[in-house]
Design a protein around this motif. Structure first.
Motif, PDB file in Angstrom:
ATOM      1  N   SER A  12       0.910  -1.281  -0.176  1.00 28.57           N
ATOM      2  CA  SER A  12       0.035  -0.100   0.074  1.00 28.57           C
ATOM      3  C   SER A  12       0.799   1.104   0.081  1.00 28.57           C
ATOM      4  O   SER A  12       1.986   1.087  -0.110  1.00 28.57           O
TER       5      SER A  12
ATOM      6  N   MET B 260      -2.479   5.931   2.054  1.00 29.39           N
ATOM      7  CA  MET B 260      -3.707   4.960   2.163  1.00 29.39           C
ATOM      8  C   MET B 260      -3.730   4.185   3.488  1.00 29.39           C
ATOM      9  O   MET B 260      -4.603   3.848   3.993  1.00 29.39           O
TER      10      MET B 260
ATOM     11  N   HIS C  47      -5.188   6.339   6.061  1.00 27.52           N
ATOM     12  CA  HIS C  47      -6.561   6.422   5.736  1.00 27.52           C
ATOM     13  C   HIS C  47      -7.407   5.248   6.351  1.00 27.52           C
ATOM     14  O   HIS C  47      -8.331   5.365   6.932  1.00 27.52           O
ATOM     15  N   ASP C  48      -6.655   4.049   6.084  1.00 29.38           N
ATOM     16  CA  ASP C  48      -7.448   2.892   6.460  1.00 29.38           C
ATOM     17  C   ASP C  48      -7.197   2.762   8.078  1.00 29.38           C
ATOM     18  O   ASP C  48      -8.115   2.365   8.700  1.00 29.38           O
TER      19      ASP C  48
ATOM     20  N   PRO D 131      -4.181  -2.218   6.106  1.00 27.48           N
ATOM     21  CA  PRO D 131      -4.332  -1.433   4.578  1.00 27.48           C
ATOM     22  C   PRO D 131      -5.265  -2.504   3.658  1.00 27.48           C
ATOM     23  O   PRO D 131      -5.252  -3.856   4.024  1.00 27.48           O
TER      24      PRO D 131
ATOM     25  N   HIS E 181     -11.018   0.356  -2.424  1.00 26.05           N
ATOM     26  CA  HIS E 181     -11.848   0.846  -1.836  1.00 26.05           C
ATOM     27  C   HIS E 181     -13.122   1.481  -2.694  1.00 26.05           C
ATOM     28  O   HIS E 181     -12.829   1.684  -3.880  1.00 26.05           O
TER      29      HIS E 181
END
Lengths: 127, 226
Positions: free
Chosen positions: B61, B65, B68-69, B76, B80
Motif C-alpha cells: 500500500s 492509504m 486512511h485505513d 491496509p 476502496h
C-alpha cells in the motif's frame, strides 16, 4: 479456505453416502420418488445401467429398459433426493464404459450380457 | 438504497432446494467490507459510505492509504469503493454476509471474462452469410454496413456506434434480480441462483436488487419483513 474446498463443503450436504457400488452393465432398480399433488409415492424403474457421466455432485446415471418392444431410457443425477434407493438385481458383464450399442441390439442379443468374470472386486462392496 | 458489498466469486455448483429441485448456484464469498470513511453532506457535498476490502501487506500500500485505513482502525486494503445507502454506519464497522439475510434478490456486478477481438457473429449474434450458394470466404462477415448516404451515414461516413467486430468482454456487467438461495454468515458465503459475470476468484459486488418485477417485489417485501 480454498475455493475448491468451499464448493466441496457445500456439495457434501447433498452427496449421498449410501450409494451401492453400481457398475456399468448391472441391472438395477431405481426407486424414484414421484410427487403427485399432495401425495408422494415410489416408482421402481428396473433396467440396465448403460452410462455414468460426470462426477461429484453432477454425476448422472442412465438406465435403459425395454417396454413393449420400445426402449425407454431415464437419466437422473445420482445424488438427487428424488431417488430413494438403488437396488442391484444382477451384475452384468460389460467391457466398455458406455453401453450405447445396446440401443441398436434387437431380440436375444440385447440381453446377452450377464455374469461377471472374477466378481472378487465387486463382492467386497464399496471399495 | 441498499448496501453494496464486495465478495469473491468462488464458483458454481448445485443445491437441492424446495421440492427437491436442483438449483444451479454461484457461490460468492463475501469479504469483510470495512467502513473506512463516511461522506457527509456538510463536508463532502454528498452523503455516501466508503468501504475498503481485500487485505494486503502494508508494503503493497502507500503511506497515505495506510493512514486512511488506519483512521478507521483497520489494516491496509487493496480496494476502496463508495455507495449511497440508507441507515447508520460507523467508521470501522464491518459489513459482511449478514447484510443479505433478509434480502430475497440481489444484483451482482462483475468484470466479465475477456474474449479478445471477436467477430460480429460472436460479439453481437449476427447470423453471418450462407454456407453455400456461391458464398466464398465471407461466411462469418457482417454483410452490408449501410450506405454512406442513407440514414446510417448522411455525412459521407458510417454512423457512429455501428456494431462491428472488436474487443469483447472484460467489461463491467450487472446481472439483476438473482435469487438469494442461501446465506451462510459463519462461513460468510452467499449462494445466488444462476451465473454471475467474471472468472472464478474475481471480485464481484452485490447489492439488494433495485427495480424488481411485480411478483418478485412482493416476495422481496415478504422476506424483508420476516
Amino acid at each position: 479456505m480454498g475455493r475448491q474446498q468451499i464448493l466441496e463443503d457445500i456439495n457434501a450436504e447433498s452427496l449421498k453416502t449410501d450409494i451401492p457400488l453400481l457398475c456399468i452393465g448391472d441391472t438395477i432398480k431405481v426407486h424414484a420418488r414421484i410427487v403427485e399433488g399432495e401425495k408422494e409415492r415410489i416408482q421402481i424403474f428396473e433396467g440396465v445401467l448403460i452410462s455414468r457421466k460426470g462426477r461429484g455432485i453432477g454425476e448422472m446415471i442412465t438406465v435403459r429398459r425395454v417396454v413393449d418392444n420400445e426402449g425407454v431410457e431415464r437419466t437422473w443425477p445420482i445424488n438427487s433426493p428424488l431417488i430413494a434407493k438403488f437396488e442391484i438385481v444382477r451384475r452384468g458383464d460389460a467391457r466398455r464404459a458406455k453401453l450405447y450399442f445396446l440401443r441398436d441390439r434387437v431380440g436375444k442379443s440385447r440381453r446377452l450380457r450377464d455374469r461377471r468374470r472374477g466378481m472378487k472386486h465387486v463382492t467386497t462392496d464399496k471399495a | 438504497m441498499g448496501v453494496e458489498i464486495a465478495g469473491k466469486k468462488v464458483g458454481m455448483t448445485r443445491v437441492y432446494g424446495e421440492g427437491n429441485v436442483s438449483v444451479p448456484v454461484t457461490v460468492i464469498e463475501v469479504m469483510p467490507n470495512v467502513v473506512t470513511q463516511i461522506r457527509t453532506e456538510d463536508r463532502d457535498g454528498y452523503s455516501a459510505v466508503q468501504v475498503g476490502y481485500d487485505d494486503i501487506k502494508a508494503r503493497r500500500s502507500t503511506i497515505p492509504m495506510i493512514a486512511h485505513d488506519h483512521k478507521a482502525g483497520t489494516g491496509p486494503k487493496r480496494h476502496h469503493r463508495e455507495f449511497q445507502a440508507d441507515g447508520e454506519f460507523e467508521l470501522g464497522q464491518t459489513l459482511g454476509a449478514e447484510q443479505f439475510e433478509k434480502v430475497a434478490f440481489v444484483d451482482v456486478i462483475g468484470q466479465s471474462k475477456g474474449k479478445g477481438f471477436a467477430g460480429t457473429m460472436k460479439r453481437y449474434g449476427y447470423k453471418g452469410q450462407l454456407a453455400t450458394h456461391g458464398v466464398e470466404r465471407k461466411h462469418r462477415s457482417p454483410g452490408s454496413i449501410g450506405g454512406h448516404a442513407s440514414n446510417a451515414g448522411m455525412s459521407g461516413r458510417i454512423k457512429k456506434g455501428k456494431r462491428m467486430a472488436g474487443h469483447m468482454g472484460d467489461e463491467r456487467v450487472t446481472v439483476r434480480s438473482l435469487d438469494v438461495v442461501r446465506v451462510d454468515t459463519d462461513k460468510s458465503l452467499v449462494l445466488v441462483k444462476g451465473p454471475v459475470p467474471g472468472a472464478n476468484g474475481s471480485i464481484v459486488v452485490m447489492r439488494p436488487s433495485i427495480r424488481l418485477r411485480k411478483t418478485k417485489a412482493a416476495k422481496a417485501a415478504e422476506v424483508a419483513a420476516s
